[in-house]
Design an enzyme around this catalytic site. Structure first.
Site, PDB file in Angstrom:
ATOM      1  N   GLY A 210       0.710  -1.162  -0.026  1.00 42.21           N
ATOM      2  CA  GLY A 210      -0.249  -0.167   0.121  1.00 42.21           C
ATOM      3  C   GLY A 210       0.818   1.267   0.039  1.00 42.21           C
ATOM      4  CG  ASN A 211      -0.216   4.847  -1.418  1.00 45.98           C
ATOM      5  OD1 ASN A 211      -0.867   5.431  -0.854  1.00 45.98           O
ATOM      6  ND2 ASN A 211      -0.566   3.830  -2.480  1.00 45.98           N
ATOM      7  NE  ARG A 212       5.397   6.581   4.321  1.00 43.39           N
ATOM      8  CZ  ARG A 212       5.599   5.700   5.557  1.00 43.39           C
ATOM      9  NH1 ARG A 212       4.894   5.513   6.315  1.00 43.39           N
ATOM     10  NH2 ARG A 212       6.870   5.108   5.536  1.00 43.39           N
TER      11      ARG A 212
END
Ligand code: C5P
Length: 403
Positions: A210-212
């Site tokens: 995923g990412n932030r």
């Protein structure tokens, strides 16, 4: 339509003032922030304490607090400018006459003269006063100022007489304002697809790539577009955010492929698409059925490329559709953004950089460079994402007429 709106309610001295407690409740329930100002005579008809309690804000009727030792001054200009919307209800024949002539002999009148927002007025008086040519002329004056009349209704009056002069019921006032705001809304009738948030690409039942991204920028855009009257279809990746805005339909997705399918389907009915999601470019080729166990040696994940949603929609778009992409860059920002504008065939790129503590992922503030296909650029300085969202929409509106 009222969600997040700053509403100033001006109450003047008529028997119908008691109904304003209910009006305040309806406004608060609809998501508005409400401040109430009374004319001195209104205090004989409705309690400031009730209105303060219901509006969750102090209620004012004079220029300064006579009871306070320092005589604390109430700033009429600040209050007037604070408002997104002013409602004068009930508006007596006397206060209407003052407004028609710009007379400022009490605090409410000074606040009114300082306000620059749309003004709605709901007159209330006895039937002969309502019919009087002077009242009619004043009513027309207020309308000629661009104010919206919410006409009085017929029925039994406080005098015991029957006729036209009763203040419109609070529900009617709300409905009339809502209908007018909708008609005036700059994105009224527009259907806007927005995607937002990260995507999660499952590795096994418990892990993902995923990412932030928090989804804050996309959610701010969705709220702003909805408040501007658009019907928004928000395709939202795994984000903690939510919205109760009735103009936003939220479709929750998890993976890029789900976001792709949802965005593609919604784009068929959209006028504009704003793709602000931080989409994962790759996903694991296989998702393990069971949690992957430690094996004592290194583990490699085979990744395959995800569909590029923006590029796909850019390729699909008709002459009438507008597609806006986002770019988050860590180096050669402008050159990369320009390349994206071209390869993904979008009309605009909103460039933000992930290089300091106040911009981009997860933050409440952002600073962006808007780049139009024709090469025009405009920098929007660091500000709250919620405010930035309106400014981005204003720029789009300037170039792509909404109606
Ligand atoms: O190429 P890059 O990921 O930097 O481009 C960013 C823009 O492209 C964003 O608008 C993002 O939502 C979109 N994008 C997409 N599908 C992908 C990757 C990015 O729609 N697979």
């Amino acid at each position: 339509m009222f969600s997040g709106k700053k509403v100033l309610l001006g109450v003047t001295g008529g028997i119908a003032a008691y109904k304003t407690t209910y009006l305040v409740r309806l406004l608060i329930k609809a998501g508005a922030e409400v401040r109430v100002v009374l004319s001195p005579a209104a205090r004989d008809f409705v309690s400031p304490l009730s209105l303060a309690t219901l509006s969750k804000n102090p209620v004012y009727w004079e220029y300064y607090d006579k009871d306070s030792e320092n005589g604390l001054w109430h700033n009429h200009v600040e209050l007037g400018l604070w408002a997104d919307l002013m409602i004068l209800a009930p508006l007596t024949a006397n206060s209407m006459a003052k407004i028609a002539h710009g007379q400022s002999d009490n605090f409410l009148m000074a606040v009114y003269l300082s306000a620059k927002c749309p003004v709605f007025f709901a007159p209330a008086m006895d039937l002969d006063m309502y019919k009087h040519p002077a009242t009619k002329a004043n009513m027309e004056s207020l309308q000629s100022f661009g104010h919206y009349l919410i006409p009085a209704e017929s029925g039994e009056l406080a005098s015991g007489l029957e006729g036209k002069g009763r203040m419109a019921e609070p529900e009617t006032i709300m409905a009339k304002i809502e209908a007018q705001l909708k008609e005036n809304a700059p994105l009224n009738g527009k259907r806007i697809l927005i995607n937002a948030g990260p995507t999660y690409e499952p590795i096994d039942p418990v892990r993902f790539i995923g990412n932030r991204s928090s989804g804050k920028m996309g959610m701010a855009l969705a709220e702003a577009a909805a408040n501007y009257g658009a019907s928004v279809h928000l395709v939202l990746g795994p984000s903690a955010l939510d919205t109760q805005n009735p103009n936003i339909k939220v479709e929750r997705v998890e993976t890029t492929r789900e976001m792709f399918e949802a965005s593609r389907a919604a784009f068929e009915h959209a006028d504009w698409a704003i793709l602000s999601a931080a989409v994962s470019d790759y996903r694991p080729k296989e998702t393990a059925n069971q949690k992957i166990k430690k094996s004592g040696s290194s583990l490699s994940l085979d990744l395959v490329e995800n569909p590029d949603i923006l590029k796909h929609l850019g390729g699909m778009k008709t002459e009438e559709q507008v597609v806006v992409g986002f770019a988050l860059e860590t180096e050669n920002a402008e050159a990369n953004a320009l390349k994206k504008l071209d390869t993904k065939n979008c009309d605009w790129i909103v460039l933000n950089q992930a290089d300091d503590s106040a911009r981009g992922f997860g933050h409440d503030t952002n600073e962006v460079l808007l780049i139009k296909r024709s090469g025009e650029k405009e920098k929007l300085e660091l500000k709250p994402k919620k405010q930035l969202a309106y400014e981005i929409l204003d720029r789009l509106l300037k170039h792509h007429s909404a109606k």
